[in-house]
Design a protein around this motif. Structure first.
Motif, PDB file in Angstrom:
ATOM      1  N   LYS A 278      -4.743   3.718   5.642  1.00 25.67           N
ATOM      2  CA  LYS A 278      -5.897   3.856   6.533  1.00 25.67           C
ATOM      3  C   LYS A 278      -7.130   3.149   5.947  1.00 25.67           C
ATOM      4  O   LYS A 278      -7.835   2.427   6.656  1.00 25.67           O
ATOM      5  CB  LYS A 278      -6.177   5.334   6.773  1.00 25.67           C
ATOM      6  N   HIS A 279      -7.358   3.354   4.659  1.00 22.60           N
ATOM      7  CA  HIS A 279      -8.514   2.741   3.987  1.00 22.60           C
ATOM      8  C   HIS A 279      -8.446   1.207   4.040  1.00 22.60           C
ATOM      9  O   HIS A 279      -9.404   0.549   4.429  1.00 22.60           O
ATOM     10  CB  HIS A 279      -8.575   3.216   2.533  1.00 22.60           C
TER      11      HIS A 279
ATOM     12  N   CYS B 177       0.808  -1.215   0.000  1.00 26.53           N
ATOM     13  CA  CYS B 177       0.000   0.000   0.000  1.00 26.53           C
ATOM     14  C   CYS B 177       0.844   1.268   0.000  1.00 26.53           C
ATOM     15  O   CYS B 177       1.891   1.318   0.628  1.00 26.53           O
ATOM     16  CB  CYS B 177      -0.909   0.030   1.234  1.00 26.53           C
ATOM     17  N   GLN B 178       0.339   2.255  -0.701  1.00 30.26           N
ATOM     18  CA  GLN B 178       0.925   3.588  -0.652  1.00 30.26           C
ATOM     19  C   GLN B 178       0.535   4.209   0.696  1.00 30.26           C
ATOM     20  O   GLN B 178      -0.428   3.769   1.323  1.00 30.26           O
ATOM     21  CB  GLN B 178       0.350   4.456  -1.776  1.00 30.26           C
ATOM     22  N   ALA B 179       1.246   5.221   1.123  1.00 27.95           N
ATOM     23  CA  ALA B 179       0.975   5.854   2.418  1.00 27.95           C
ATOM     24  C   ALA B 179      -0.475   6.330   2.539  1.00 27.95           C
ATOM     25  O   ALA B 179      -1.110   6.173   3.581  1.00 27.95           O
ATOM     26  CB  ALA B 179       1.940   7.012   2.634  1.00 27.95           C
ATOM     27  N   TRP B 180      -1.027   6.875   1.456  1.00 30.21           N
ATOM     28  CA  TRP B 180      -2.393   7.405   1.495  1.00 30.21           C
ATOM     29  C   TRP B 180      -3.462   6.315   1.485  1.00 30.21           C
ATOM     30  O   TRP B 180      -4.630   6.581   1.786  1.00 30.21           O
ATOM     31  CB  TRP B 180      -2.618   8.390   0.351  1.00 30.21           C
ATOM     32  N   GLU B 181      -3.083   5.070   1.154  1.00 23.14           N
ATOM     33  CA  GLU B 181      -4.055   3.959   1.099  1.00 23.14           C
ATOM     34  C   GLU B 181      -4.136   3.181   2.415  1.00 23.14           C
ATOM     35  O   GLU B 181      -5.085   2.433   2.624  1.00 23.14           O
ATOM     36  CB  GLU B 181      -3.641   2.949   0.026  1.00 23.14           C
TER      37      GLU B 181
END
Length: 98
Positions: free
Chosen positions: A69-70, A63-67
């Motif tokens: 949490k989701h 996962c990328q950093a922005w993904e």
């Protein structure tokens, strides 16, 4: 099996495929009622440690950093389908056990 709020069909399939190798641990989250409470809790904690560690590995490697949490939320929601507890409760129990 019940439906988890916010888990669309594509997300469900992704979670299902990623957690497929851990089916036996998912099954241990929903044990027979006649099993002693201590054993149920022991099996649940063991399973949550394995599942939670697997989720953390997935988040770190895929996962990328922005993904993050989701996907953390979606994977715990998927796991909650196999338990009587909600996703947040399972995650807290995992953190406490860890």
């Amino acid at each position: 099996m019940r439906h988890a709020k916010g888990l669309d069909q594509d997300t469900f399939k992704t979670c299902k495929e990623y957690l497929r190798p851990l089916k036996k641990f998912l099954r241990k989250l929903h044990l027979p009622r006649d099993l002693p409470q201590k054993k149920k809790l022991k099996y649940m904690k063991q399973s949550l440690v394995v599942l939670g560690d697997h989720i953390n590995t997935f988040l770190q490697h895929y996962c990328q950093a922005w993904e993050i949490k989701h996907w953390r939320k979606m994977l715990w929601r998927f796991i909650s389908l196999f338990s009587e507890l909600e996703a947040k409760q399972l995650r807290r129990l995992y953190k406490y056990t860890k």
